[in-house]
Scaffold this motif. Structure first.
Motif, PDB file in Angstrom:
ATOM      1  N   LEU A 149      46.217  62.141 -19.283  1.00 55.61           N
ATOM      2  CA  LEU A 149      46.435  61.465 -18.004  1.00 55.61           C
ATOM      3  C   LEU A 149      47.863  61.761 -17.568  1.00 55.61           C
ATOM      4  O   LEU A 149      48.806  61.462 -18.315  1.00 55.61           O
ATOM      5  CB  LEU A 149      46.232  59.953 -18.135  1.00 55.61           C
ATOM      6  CG  LEU A 149      44.834  59.487 -18.555  1.00 55.61           C
ATOM      7  CD1 LEU A 149      44.748  59.306 -20.049  1.00 55.61           C
ATOM      8  CD2 LEU A 149      44.477  58.191 -17.858  1.00 55.61           C
ATOM      9  N   ILE A 191      43.595  63.748 -14.322  1.00 56.06           N
ATOM     10  CA  ILE A 191      43.068  63.640 -15.684  1.00 56.06           C
ATOM     11  C   ILE A 191      42.456  64.984 -16.047  1.00 56.06           C
ATOM     12  O   ILE A 191      41.721  65.572 -15.252  1.00 56.06           O
ATOM     13  CB  ILE A 191      41.995  62.532 -15.790  1.00 56.06           C
ATOM     14  CG1 ILE A 191      42.608  61.166 -15.464  1.00 56.06           C
ATOM     15  CG2 ILE A 191      41.375  62.511 -17.178  1.00 56.06           C
ATOM     16  CD1 ILE A 191      41.628  60.005 -15.579  1.00 56.06           C
ATOM     17  N   SER A 202      36.603  64.483 -13.759  1.00 57.19           N
ATOM     18  CA  SER A 202      35.880  63.825 -12.657  1.00 57.19           C
ATOM     19  C   SER A 202      36.431  62.423 -12.394  1.00 57.19           C
ATOM     20  O   SER A 202      36.145  61.840 -11.347  1.00 57.19           O
ATOM     21  CB  SER A 202      34.386  63.739 -12.982  1.00 57.19           C
ATOM     22  OG  SER A 202      34.180  62.872 -14.075  1.00 57.19           O
ATOM     23  N   GLN A 203      37.208  61.878 -13.319  1.00 55.44           N
ATOM     24  CA  GLN A 203      37.758  60.533 -13.150  1.00 55.44           C
ATOM     25  C   GLN A 203      39.100  60.539 -12.411  1.00 55.44           C
ATOM     26  O   GLN A 203      39.699  59.484 -12.191  1.00 55.44           O
ATOM     27  CB  GLN A 203      37.931  59.871 -14.530  1.00 55.44           C
ATOM     28  CG  GLN A 203      36.645  59.771 -15.328  1.00 55.44           C
ATOM     29  CD  GLN A 203      35.620  58.889 -14.649  1.00 55.44           C
ATOM     30  OE1 GLN A 203      35.851  57.711 -14.414  1.00 55.44           O
ATOM     31  NE2 GLN A 203      34.482  59.476 -14.289  1.00 55.44           N
ATOM     32  N   GLN A 206      39.527  58.235  -9.237  1.00 52.35           N
ATOM     33  CA  GLN A 206      39.655  56.822  -9.583  1.00 52.35           C
ATOM     34  C   GLN A 206      41.053  56.528 -10.136  1.00 52.35           C
ATOM     35  O   GLN A 206      41.688  55.525  -9.792  1.00 52.35           O
ATOM     36  CB  GLN A 206      38.590  56.431 -10.611  1.00 52.35           C
ATOM     37  CG  GLN A 206      38.611  54.973 -11.036  1.00 52.35           C
ATOM     38  CD  GLN A 206      38.278  54.025  -9.896  1.00 52.35           C
ATOM     39  OE1 GLN A 206      37.281  54.199  -9.214  1.00 52.35           O
ATOM     40  NE2 GLN A 206      39.136  53.041  -9.666  1.00 52.35           N
ATOM     41  N   PHE A 207      41.539  57.414 -11.001  1.00 53.25           N
ATOM     42  CA  PHE A 207      42.866  57.248 -11.594  1.00 53.25           C
ATOM     43  C   PHE A 207      43.937  57.296 -10.493  1.00 53.25           C
ATOM     44  O   PHE A 207      44.858  56.483 -10.469  1.00 53.25           O
ATOM     45  CB  PHE A 207      43.090  58.344 -12.636  1.00 53.25           C
ATOM     46  CG  PHE A 207      44.376  58.225 -13.397  1.00 53.25           C
ATOM     47  CD1 PHE A 207      44.816  57.007 -13.880  1.00 53.25           C
ATOM     48  CD2 PHE A 207      45.151  59.349 -13.645  1.00 53.25           C
ATOM     49  CE1 PHE A 207      46.004  56.901 -14.585  1.00 53.25           C
ATOM     50  CE2 PHE A 207      46.328  59.261 -14.352  1.00 53.25           C
ATOM     51  CZ  PHE A 207      46.767  58.033 -14.816  1.00 53.25           C
ATOM     52  N   SER A 209      43.561  56.544  -7.424  1.00 53.61           N
ATOM     53  CA  SER A 209      43.472  55.299  -6.656  1.00 53.61           C
ATOM     54  C   SER A 209      44.130  54.140  -7.405  1.00 53.61           C
ATOM     55  O   SER A 209      44.832  53.316  -6.814  1.00 53.61           O
ATOM     56  CB  SER A 209      41.996  54.992  -6.370  1.00 53.61           C
ATOM     57  OG  SER A 209      41.854  53.696  -5.890  1.00 53.61           O
ATOM     58  N   ASN A 210      43.916  54.079  -8.719  1.00 55.37           N
ATOM     59  CA  ASN A 210      44.494  52.983  -9.514  1.00 55.37           C
ATOM     60  C   ASN A 210      46.021  53.040  -9.527  1.00 55.37           C
ATOM     61  O   ASN A 210      46.688  52.014  -9.602  1.00 55.37           O
ATOM     62  CB  ASN A 210      43.997  53.052 -10.955  1.00 55.37           C
ATOM     63  CG  ASN A 210      42.528  52.723 -11.079  1.00 55.37           C
ATOM     64  OD1 ASN A 210      41.898  52.301 -10.124  1.00 55.37           O
ATOM     65  ND2 ASN A 210      41.972  52.929 -12.266  1.00 55.37           N
ATOM     66  N   ILE A 211      46.555  54.245  -9.497  1.00 56.76           N
ATOM     67  CA  ILE A 211      47.985  54.424  -9.757  1.00 56.76           C
ATOM     68  C   ILE A 211      48.804  54.516  -8.472  1.00 56.76           C
ATOM     69  O   ILE A 211      50.020  54.518  -8.511  1.00 56.76           O
ATOM     70  CB  ILE A 211      48.171  55.695 -10.634  1.00 56.76           C
ATOM     71  CG1 ILE A 211      49.406  55.563 -11.536  1.00 56.76           C
ATOM     72  CG2 ILE A 211      48.248  56.955  -9.805  1.00 56.76           C
ATOM     73  CD1 ILE A 211      49.103  55.001 -12.853  1.00 56.76           C
ATOM     74  N   ASP A 213      49.770  52.624  -6.158  1.00 56.05           N
ATOM     75  CA  ASP A 213      50.790  51.618  -5.805  1.00 56.05           C
ATOM     76  C   ASP A 213      51.903  51.494  -6.841  1.00 56.05           C
ATOM     77  O   ASP A 213      52.785  50.651  -6.707  1.00 56.05           O
ATOM     78  CB  ASP A 213      50.116  50.254  -5.625  1.00 56.05           C
ATOM     79  CG  ASP A 213      49.194  50.255  -4.421  1.00 56.05           C
ATOM     80  OD1 ASP A 213      49.510  50.970  -3.446  1.00 56.05           O
ATOM     81  OD2 ASP A 213      48.157  49.583  -4.458  1.00 56.05           O
ATOM     82  N   TYR A 214      51.855  52.317  -7.858  1.00 53.96           N
ATOM     83  CA  TYR A 214      52.915  52.287  -8.881  1.00 53.96           C
ATOM     84  C   TYR A 214      54.117  53.071  -8.348  1.00 53.96           C
ATOM     85  O   TYR A 214      54.332  54.217  -8.712  1.00 53.96           O
ATOM     86  CB  TYR A 214      52.417  52.906 -10.179  1.00 53.96           C
ATOM     87  CG  TYR A 214      51.588  51.979 -11.025  1.00 53.96           C
ATOM     88  CD1 TYR A 214      52.031  51.525 -12.257  1.00 53.96           C
ATOM     89  CD2 TYR A 214      50.341  51.548 -10.584  1.00 53.96           C
ATOM     90  CE1 TYR A 214      51.268  50.671 -13.018  1.00 53.96           C
ATOM     91  CE2 TYR A 214      49.569  50.694 -11.333  1.00 53.96           C
ATOM     92  CZ  TYR A 214      50.033  50.261 -12.549  1.00 53.96           C
ATOM     93  OH  TYR A 214      49.280  49.401 -13.297  1.00 53.96           O
ATOM     94  N   ARG A 215      54.887  52.440  -7.462  1.00 49.93           N
ATOM     95  CA  ARG A 215      55.972  53.166  -6.805  1.00 49.93           C
ATOM     96  C   ARG A 215      57.325  52.485  -6.959  1.00 49.93           C
ATOM     97  O   ARG A 215      58.340  53.049  -6.602  1.00 49.93           O
ATOM     98  CB  ARG A 215      55.641  53.346  -5.321  1.00 49.93           C
ATOM     99  CG  ARG A 215      54.370  54.148  -5.102  1.00 49.93           C
ATOM    100  CD  ARG A 215      54.064  54.348  -3.645  1.00 49.93           C
ATOM    101  NE  ARG A 215      55.054  55.206  -3.010  1.00 49.93           N
ATOM    102  CZ  ARG A 215      54.983  55.563  -1.740  1.00 49.93           C
ATOM    103  NH1 ARG A 215      53.984  55.160  -0.992  1.00 49.93           N
ATOM    104  NH2 ARG A 215      55.916  56.336  -1.218  1.00 49.93           N
TER     105      ARG A 215
END
Lengths: 228, 243
Positions: A149, A191, A202-203, A206-207, A209-211, A213-215
């Motif tokens: 990742l 990934i 393929s994930q 999603q990853f 999208s999850n990450i 806002d980690y700014r």
């Protein structure tokens, strides 16, 4: 326990700085023309800066910081027995402006500026830790593979914060503190996998999208200054 | 990791200040192409083309029989809906000069015993072996199934779902059979699905089809009406979820 002691120590130093400043603050010092070099340590790693007073209440700081970091098993995927190797590298050059808003309280500064993170990435390798069987076949580590990742925030980031204690030492040395945050570039995440885990690319959406806002990269930093 | 490093890690990464857990809704995707050289054995009743009776057994013999596994990695090789996929142990591979041959022996009550050689060659990673059973005492010739008509290309992407493990997703590499949903005809061979993907010109636009795979001695089916050129289909595949 260690962390609590560190906080108490930090507050004690802050109080001491304030007392020293209060004692010497009969006449607020002008920052104009003052120079110092600073070594720092904090959440953005270790670094060095050069500070120069450009106005009576404004100083500029320029420097660099880096934090190479490695850790094991700090990352888990629910329901999947694995070990993980994490590496994080944040290298930046930055330029900050220290503004003293209240003349009689020169120990308090507003700080703003920018950093260019020429390296700002976190990589995690997740490796299955069980002896995986496929039916009656025992799979080798190469057959199973691993999942990587990767996140990259490389780029320009604005900074806003406050600082405590004078920018420039009254004598030769002083200690000051920065509290603030960088607002990092929107991260690029992906990934990749190998072996039987190759399909995990393929994930990536999603990853990502999850990450996304980690700014915010908060900065808690202690500076050791030497007046030039 | 000492407390200082833990604290630093928490400050640097966790307080990058976001709301969502980085791994939220991320599944672990697992491929099933452990066995690279495979042969699908399709046993049918030669008189009507239907799958072999449920009591039909298969035995693999020959010097290389010890290296033969069912597609799911099991040593126990059984037919399901008359179908089984066998393959070579992953550490064993045929060479151009040295193919690997085994014998498949089929027995079914009321039918003649059938034996067929299955040869794994370096240049052929997938193959289909059709075996038609004949009833004992019958002299009727076996039915000949006409090849299915050809249409425009359709892409299908299959995903295996684990009913008891929502964190897992399977990307199957397996042989696929199909038939029209409203037809009483036997399933026909569609092709080999590689890592969940198959492209075929055997599906008619507007038709509704049943798709069937056999994996781990279990038969899994899914239906889909075809009126586009690509579809994502999901199959429950509990036999592939034992990780």
């Amino acid at each position: 326990m260690y962390f609590r002691r560190s906080i108490v120590l930090l507050l004690a130093i802050l109080l001491r700085c304030y007392q020293v400043n209060a004692q010497n603050n009969n006449q607020p010092p002008s920052l104009l023309g003052q120079k110092s070099i600073l070594l720092n340590v904090g959440t953005q790693g270790v670094g060095a800066e050069f500070a120069y007073g450009v106005l009576p209440n404004l100083a500029l700081r320029g420097g660099l910081n880096f934090i190479p970091f490695k850790a094991h098993n700090v990352f888990k995927i629910s329901g999947f027995n694995s070990t993980s190797n994490l590496s994080a590298d944040f290298y930046n050059v930055h330029a900050l402006a220290d503004y003293v808003p209240v003349k009689t309280a020169s120990w308090f500064r507003l700080v703003g500026g920018f950093a260019y993170f020429f390296k700002a990435k976190g990589d995690i390798r997740v490796i299955p830790s069980d002896d995986y069987k496929y039916g009656d076949l025992v799979l080798t580590e190469d057959q199973i593979g691993y999942v990587d990742l990767n996140v990259n925030w490389k780029g320009l980031a604005p900074y806003l914060g406050v600082a405590f204690a004078n920018t420039f030492p009254r004598n030769k040395f002083n200690v000051s503190f920065d509290l603030g945050t960088y607002y990092l570039n929107k991260p690029k995440a992906d990934i990749t996998g190998t072996g039987l885990l190759e399909g995990n690319s393929s994930q990536t959406p999603q990853f990502q999208s999850n990450i996304k806002d980690y700014r915010w990269l908060p900065i808690v930093q202690i500076n050791f200054s030497y007046k030039l | 990791m000492d407390t200082l490093r833990k604290t630093r890690w928490l400050l640097v990464m966790l307080t990058l200040a976001a709301c969502k857990k980085p791994t939220e809704n991320i599944k672990i995707v697992i491929d099933t192409d452990v066995i690279k050289y495979t042969a699908l054995i399709n046993v049918t009743d030669g008189q009507n083309g239907s799958p072999a009776p449920a009591a039909t057994t298969i035995a693999i013999t020959g010097t290389a029989a010890n290296d033969i596994f069912e597609l799911s990695g099991k040593k126990d090789i059984k037919l399901s809906s008359g179908i089984v996929t066998i393959g070579l142990r992953p550490t064993v591979a045929p060479t151009t000069n040295q193919p690997i041959t085994v014998t498949a022996e089929i027995n079914a009550p009321g039918y003649n015993r059938e034996t067929r050689q299955v040869t794994f060659r370096a240049e052929t990673k997938q193959q289909v072996i059709n075996i038609q059973l004949t009833k004992t005492g019958s002299t009727a010739p076996p039915v000949v199934t006409p090849p299915p008509p050809v249409f425009n290309n359709v892409s299908l992407t299959f995903t295996g779902r684990c009913p008891n493990r929502t964190d897992l997703e399977i990307r199957p590499s397996v042989y696929v059979y199909f038939k029209k949903s409203d037809s009483n005809a036997a399933f026909q061979y569609l092709g080999y699905m590689d890592k969940g993907n198959i492209s075929t010109n055997l599906l008619e636009q507007g038709g509704t089809y049943d798709f069937q795979i056999v994996y781990g001695a279990e038969t899994y089916k899914v239906s889909q009406k075809i009126d586009q050129t690509s579809y994502n289909l999901t199959l429950d595949m509990p036999a592939a979820c034992n990780f």
